[in-house]
Design a protein around this motif. Structure first.
Motif, short mmCIF file in Angstrom:
data_model
loop_
_atom_site.label_atom_id
_atom_site.label_comp_id
_atom_site.label_asym_id
_atom_site.label_seq_id
_atom_site.Cartn_x
_atom_site.Cartn_y
_atom_site.Cartn_z
N UNK A 145 0.83 -1.21 0.00
CA UNK A 145 0.00 0.00 0.00
C UNK A 145 0.87 1.26 0.00
N UNK A 146 1.91 1.28 0.80
CA UNK A 146 2.82 2.43 0.83
C UNK A 146 3.46 2.65 -0.54
N UNK A 147 3.88 1.57 -1.17
CA UNK A 147 4.51 1.68 -2.49
C UNK A 147 3.54 2.32 -3.49
N UNK A 163 2.93 6.05 -2.71
CA UNK A 163 4.08 6.88 -3.08
C UNK A 163 4.20 7.06 -4.59
N UNK A 164 3.93 6.00 -5.34
CA UNK A 164 3.99 6.12 -6.80
C UNK A 164 2.89 7.05 -7.30
N UNK A 165 1.70 6.92 -6.75
CA UNK A 165 0.58 7.74 -7.22
C UNK A 165 0.74 9.21 -6.80
N UNK A 184 10.06 7.69 -5.86
CA UNK A 184 10.32 7.79 -4.42
C UNK A 184 10.02 6.44 -3.77
N UNK A 185 9.01 5.73 -4.26
CA UNK A 185 8.61 4.44 -3.70
C UNK A 185 9.74 3.42 -3.75
N UNK A 186 10.69 3.61 -4.64
CA UNK A 186 11.81 2.67 -4.73
C UNK A 186 12.67 2.68 -3.47
N UNK A 225 -0.15 -1.06 -12.90
CA UNK A 225 -1.49 -1.22 -13.50
C UNK A 225 -2.27 0.08 -13.40
N UNK A 226 -2.36 0.63 -12.19
CA UNK A 226 -3.12 1.86 -11.96
C UNK A 226 -2.50 3.04 -12.71
#
Length: 160
Positions: free
Chosen positions: A16-18, A21-23, A37-39, A64-65
């Motif tokens: 969920x955090x990943x 952060x991507x979105x 940043x999620x990386x 996907x999103x």
């Protein structure tokens, strides 16, 4: 708490955090110059094996999103899975957990940008752009995160 439930909860929170952060930072998470940043979360296998499925599922959902092409959804997410697994295996030395995500994503995402998205830049240029983003997010921010989590690691470390 049951060990299996604890594992699934950790993996779910990381996923969920990943995705979040991507979105939230979607403006820099996709495209020829990627800075996800999620990386930074790819350092979490240092603490727990639950981070392996966590970052994989997070990357899969985010791709996907975020509207990635099918090849990126599949191979980009599998690259994250492989990197997380290798990071977990290298967790005895903290700085080594950063190496697999940096190297694997540089190569795989570089090829995906060239082949799946048809970006006309040279392959080495694309890989260089991914490498720069990975160095900042994984080695830079990720190592800050790793060191910040060490004092509270008793709550997240796998009990072996």
């Amino acid at each position: 708490m049951n060990r299996n439930v604890n594992y699934v909860v950790k993996a779910g929170v990381i996923a969920a955090l990943y995705v979040v952060l991507v979105m939230v930072f979607s403006f820099s998470s996709f495209g020829p110059i990627q800075f996800r940043i999620a990386e930074a979360l790819t350092i979490l296998p240092y603490f727990t094996s639950a981070a392996i499925p966590g970052v994989f599922v997070g990357c899969l959902i985010a791709n996907i999103v975020g509207g990635a092409v099918i090849w990126d959804i599949i191979f980009g997410s599998l690259a994250t899975l492989l990197a997380a697994y290798l990071s977990y295996k290298l967790r005895k030395k903290a700085w080594l957990v950063t190496v697999p995500p940096i190297l694997i994503n540089t190569i795989v995402v570089g090829f995906l940008l060239k082949l799946a998205y048809g970006i006309p830049d040279g392959l080495l240029v694309l890989m260089g752009g991914v490498l720069m983003g990975e160095l900042v997010s994984v080695f830079g921010i990720g190592m800050i995160l790793l060191n910040a989590l060490k004092p509270v690691s008793k709550f997240i470390v796998d009990k072996e």
